[in-house]
Design an enzyme around this catalytic site. Sequence first.
Site, PDB file in Angstrom:
ATOM      1  CB  SER A 152      26.096 -47.623  63.979  1.00 27.49           C
ATOM      2  OG  SER A 152      25.206 -47.881  63.038  1.00 27.49           O
TER       3      SER A 152
ATOM      4  N   GLY B  95      29.596 -34.673  70.866  1.00 22.38           N
ATOM      5  CA  GLY B  95      28.423 -34.485  69.755  1.00 22.38           C
ATOM      6  C   GLY B  95      27.287 -34.372  70.316  1.00 22.38           C
TER       7      GLY B  95
ATOM      8  CB  ILE C 130      21.192 -39.362  70.391  1.00 19.07           C
ATOM      9  CG1 ILE C 130      22.511 -39.680  70.135  1.00 19.07           C
ATOM     10  CG2 ILE C 130      20.041 -39.864  69.260  1.00 19.07           C
ATOM     11  CD1 ILE C 130      22.962 -41.043  70.155  1.00 19.07           C
ATOM     12  N   GLY C 131      22.732 -36.567  71.285  1.00 22.37           N
ATOM     13  CA  GLY C 131      23.470 -35.873  72.381  1.00 22.37           C
ATOM     14  C   GLY C 131      22.968 -34.933  72.972  1.00 22.37           C
TER      15      GLY C 131
ATOM     16  CE1 TYR D 260      28.704 -43.636  61.467  1.00 24.49           C
ATOM     17  CE2 TYR D 260      27.258 -45.752  60.864  1.00 24.49           C
ATOM     18  CZ  TYR D 260      27.569 -44.486  61.595  1.00 24.49           C
ATOM     19  OH  TYR D 260      26.773 -44.360  62.567  1.00 24.49           O
TER      20      TYR D 260
END
Length: 284
Positions: free
Chosen positions: A135, A14, A19-20, A160
């Site tokens: 998360s 990712g 952020i990756g 999610y």
Amino acid sequence: MEQQDDPRTIVITGASDGIGAAAARRLSADGHEVVVVGRSAEKTAAVARPLGAGHFSADFARLADVRRLAGELREAVPRIDVLVNNAGGIFDRRELTEDGHEMTWQVNHLAPFLLTQLLLDGLLESGAAVVNTSSVAARLGRFRPEDLGDDRRWSPQRAYGDTKLANILFARALARRHGEQGLAAAAFHPGGVATNFASSTSTPLRFLYGTRLGRRLMISPERGAETLVWLAEGTPGRDWRSGGYYEKKKPARTNPRAQDGALADALWERSAELVGLSAGPPAR
């Protein structure tokens, strides 16, 4: 944290955006060898090229891609010191992949579970760390391992949250099952990061991530990557505890179910079954 004396080889999934990509740039600047993995070959190459980094593409909605990726990594990257399972997303409707799994579960959990298992021998040999991007939504997780992606209770937010809880449980199960062999694992929440996350959905999150006001309330990808970088550069047992869950470089509270060892074991066994692997010996 001080820069490491010995550069590490760090594989980040990712990593074509968000952020990756930010973590790849920071870790490369700190002297580590970074390997960038993303769904889009073009975007992934664009991140990797300025860093002189290796790069691979794979669509986690296809487990055949994950198996191919694992083979390519074993061939091209003989030692992996840190594997960052960062790929993931939220999806607007319940959809099955070509492998027959609910999309959110496959992309966010089953694919990284499979990739980690296929690389496991090498990770154990190098005494690696596995870092899972979770998360705060894990607090919403209420899944049952026998009914992953159950259509009777499906919603984008629920799916999610369930998979983000699974990311934490997977890290803790890795630590329990393979800690004595030298493998460490952790999960973390990056914060509310101003990225393209959820922008293609009709969920309420689209209005947070996809509007100017919403994005002003969020942090940059560079700030969101700080805990990822801290975990990747840190030393388990000294800087962070294997099996832990972190926010802002500190241990954090999350869903109480993340502490349920029986749930972690059941999830591991069900995940192995769904991707066609042996579950291996039970956790100690």
